[in-house]
Motif scaffolding. Structure first.
Motif, PDB file in Angstrom:
ATOM      1  N   GLU A 293     -23.903 -19.245  25.302  1.00  0.00           N
ATOM      2  CA  GLU A 293     -22.658 -19.244  24.555  1.00  0.00           C
ATOM      3  C   GLU A 293     -22.722 -20.198  23.370  1.00  0.00           C
ATOM      4  O   GLU A 293     -22.000 -20.060  22.397  1.00  0.00           O
ATOM      5  CB  GLU A 293     -21.486 -19.622  25.479  1.00  0.00           C
ATOM      6  CG  GLU A 293     -21.518 -21.055  25.994  1.00  0.00           C
ATOM      7  CD  GLU A 293     -22.369 -21.238  27.239  1.00  0.00           C
ATOM      8  OE1 GLU A 293     -22.294 -22.310  27.865  1.00  0.00           O
ATOM      9  OE2 GLU A 293     -23.100 -20.297  27.591  1.00  0.00           O
ATOM     10  N   ASN A 294     -23.605 -21.198  23.424  1.00  0.00           N
ATOM     11  CA  ASN A 294     -23.779 -22.134  22.327  1.00  0.00           C
ATOM     12  C   ASN A 294     -25.025 -21.818  21.505  1.00  0.00           C
ATOM     13  O   ASN A 294     -25.396 -22.593  20.620  1.00  0.00           O
ATOM     14  CB  ASN A 294     -23.880 -23.570  22.866  1.00  0.00           C
ATOM     15  CG  ASN A 294     -22.587 -24.019  23.526  1.00  0.00           C
ATOM     16  OD1 ASN A 294     -21.509 -23.677  23.071  1.00  0.00           O
ATOM     17  ND2 ASN A 294     -22.703 -24.766  24.608  1.00  0.00           N
ATOM     18  N   GLY A 295     -25.672 -20.707  21.813  1.00  0.00           N
ATOM     19  CA  GLY A 295     -26.877 -20.329  21.083  1.00  0.00           C
ATOM     20  C   GLY A 295     -28.067 -21.204  21.370  1.00  0.00           C
ATOM     21  O   GLY A 295     -28.967 -21.341  20.542  1.00  0.00           O
ATOM     22  N   LEU A 296     -28.091 -21.814  22.579  1.00  0.00           N
ATOM     23  CA  LEU A 296     -29.165 -22.743  22.928  1.00  0.00           C
ATOM     24  C   LEU A 296     -29.859 -22.307  24.205  1.00  0.00           C
ATOM     25  O   LEU A 296     -29.280 -21.624  25.040  1.00  0.00           O
ATOM     26  CB  LEU A 296     -28.608 -24.158  23.132  1.00  0.00           C
ATOM     27  CG  LEU A 296     -27.833 -24.771  21.974  1.00  0.00           C
ATOM     28  CD1 LEU A 296     -27.190 -26.078  22.419  1.00  0.00           C
ATOM     29  CD2 LEU A 296     -28.749 -24.999  20.785  1.00  0.00           C
ATOM     30  N   ILE A 297     -31.104 -22.723  24.347  1.00  0.00           N
ATOM     31  CA  ILE A 297     -31.828 -22.512  25.582  1.00  0.00           C
ATOM     32  C   ILE A 297     -32.625 -23.786  25.872  1.00  0.00           C
ATOM     33  O   ILE A 297     -33.151 -24.423  24.950  1.00  0.00           O
ATOM     34  CB  ILE A 297     -32.767 -21.280  25.487  1.00  0.00           C
ATOM     35  CG1 ILE A 297     -33.348 -20.940  26.842  1.00  0.00           C
ATOM     36  CG2 ILE A 297     -33.852 -21.461  24.449  1.00  0.00           C
ATOM     37  CD1 ILE A 297     -34.071 -19.602  26.882  1.00  0.00           C
ATOM     38  N   PHE A 298     -32.664 -24.177  27.138  1.00  0.00           N
ATOM     39  CA  PHE A 298     -33.423 -25.363  27.523  1.00  0.00           C
ATOM     40  C   PHE A 298     -34.775 -24.923  28.087  1.00  0.00           C
ATOM     41  O   PHE A 298     -34.838 -24.125  29.014  1.00  0.00           O
ATOM     42  CB  PHE A 298     -32.655 -26.189  28.544  1.00  0.00           C
ATOM     43  CG  PHE A 298     -31.519 -26.959  27.941  1.00  0.00           C
ATOM     44  CD1 PHE A 298     -31.718 -28.248  27.473  1.00  0.00           C
ATOM     45  CD2 PHE A 298     -30.270 -26.392  27.814  1.00  0.00           C
ATOM     46  CE1 PHE A 298     -30.675 -28.966  26.903  1.00  0.00           C
ATOM     47  CE2 PHE A 298     -29.227 -27.094  27.246  1.00  0.00           C
ATOM     48  CZ  PHE A 298     -29.415 -28.383  26.788  1.00  0.00           C
TER      49      PHE A 298
END
Length: 230
Positions: free
Chosen positions: A128-133
């Motif tokens: 949803e925040n356009g991030l991936i860990f």
């Protein structure tokens, strides 16, 4: 053994009965069946599963046709009487390939592999925040999904290429691809997933992203061209 939600797809009732019997012996009772790919597709839209046992040669649509129609695929085990589809099967990153008639011992190996895969906790995704860990060495690196160009499989590792650098992570290409938006990323080869909107050129069954040349397998060419409007 951990209960696994399974769907068995085969046009031969006896073949379905064998898989059901094997699963029952292992204490796996959450089982649904379908005798064709269309019924399987409808079932998967209503009730996703963990593990799909899939025959290839079926009327109307083949097992590979079913895989092409699914945006989000469960773990897939091919069950077929033909060895000829093995290469194409693994291009679809299937978990295993069982040639009929297969023994209970061989089936048990498949279930153990599925259990290990399903029990591996995924790294959290903040789509949803356009991030991936991404887990690299002993650290978690936060990556902007928009920056990802393509991902390469290196056996037990993957290398994620981005606009700012590349990162080595101990996980499978199947896992990382499943965590990325399906409308923006596509697995074009058993060893590569790419960002569709980062493709600069397609020529001679290869995609170019910047200076990188990425092969496109025969099994995925038509679908990729369709996504690109060609």
């Amino acid at each position: 053994m951990t209960d696994i939600r399974c769907l068995i797809v085969d046009d031969e009732p006896l073949a379905i009965d064998i898989v059901v019997t094997y699963l029952d012996q292992l204490g796996i009772h959450t089982v649904a069946t379908a005798n064709n790919a269309i019924a399987a597709f409808q079932r998967l839209q209503q009730d996703p599963v963990d593990l799909l046992f899939l025959d290839i040669q079926m009327p109307q649509l083949t097992g590979f046709d079913l895989l092409k129609s699914l945006q989000h695929r469960p773990l897939v085990v091919i069950t077929t009487a033909y060895r000829d589809y093995a290469v194409e099967g693994f291009e679809w990153a299937v978990l295993d390939y069982l040639v009929k008639p297969f023994s209970f011992t061989r089936f048990l190996q498949t279930i153990e592999k599925a259990t290990r895969t399903l029990q591996t906790a995924p790294v959290p995704l903040e789509e949803e925040n356009g991030l991936i860990f991404l887990k690299t060495d002993r650290h978690l690196i936060r990556i902007d999904i928009e920056s990802i160009l393509y991902i390469e499989s290196l056996k037990d590792y993957i290398r994620v290429y981005t606009t700012t650098g590349n990162y080595l992570s101990h996980q499978s290409l199947t896992d990382i691809t499943a965590r990325l938006p399906a409308d923006r990323f596509y697995r074009v080869h058993r060893s590569y997933t790419l960002a569709i909107d980062k493709i600069d050129q397609i020529r001679q069954h290869c995609a170019r992203i910047g200076a990188a040349i990425i092969p496109i397998s025969r099994a995925h060419r038509r679908d990729l061209y369709h996504r690109l409007g060609k």
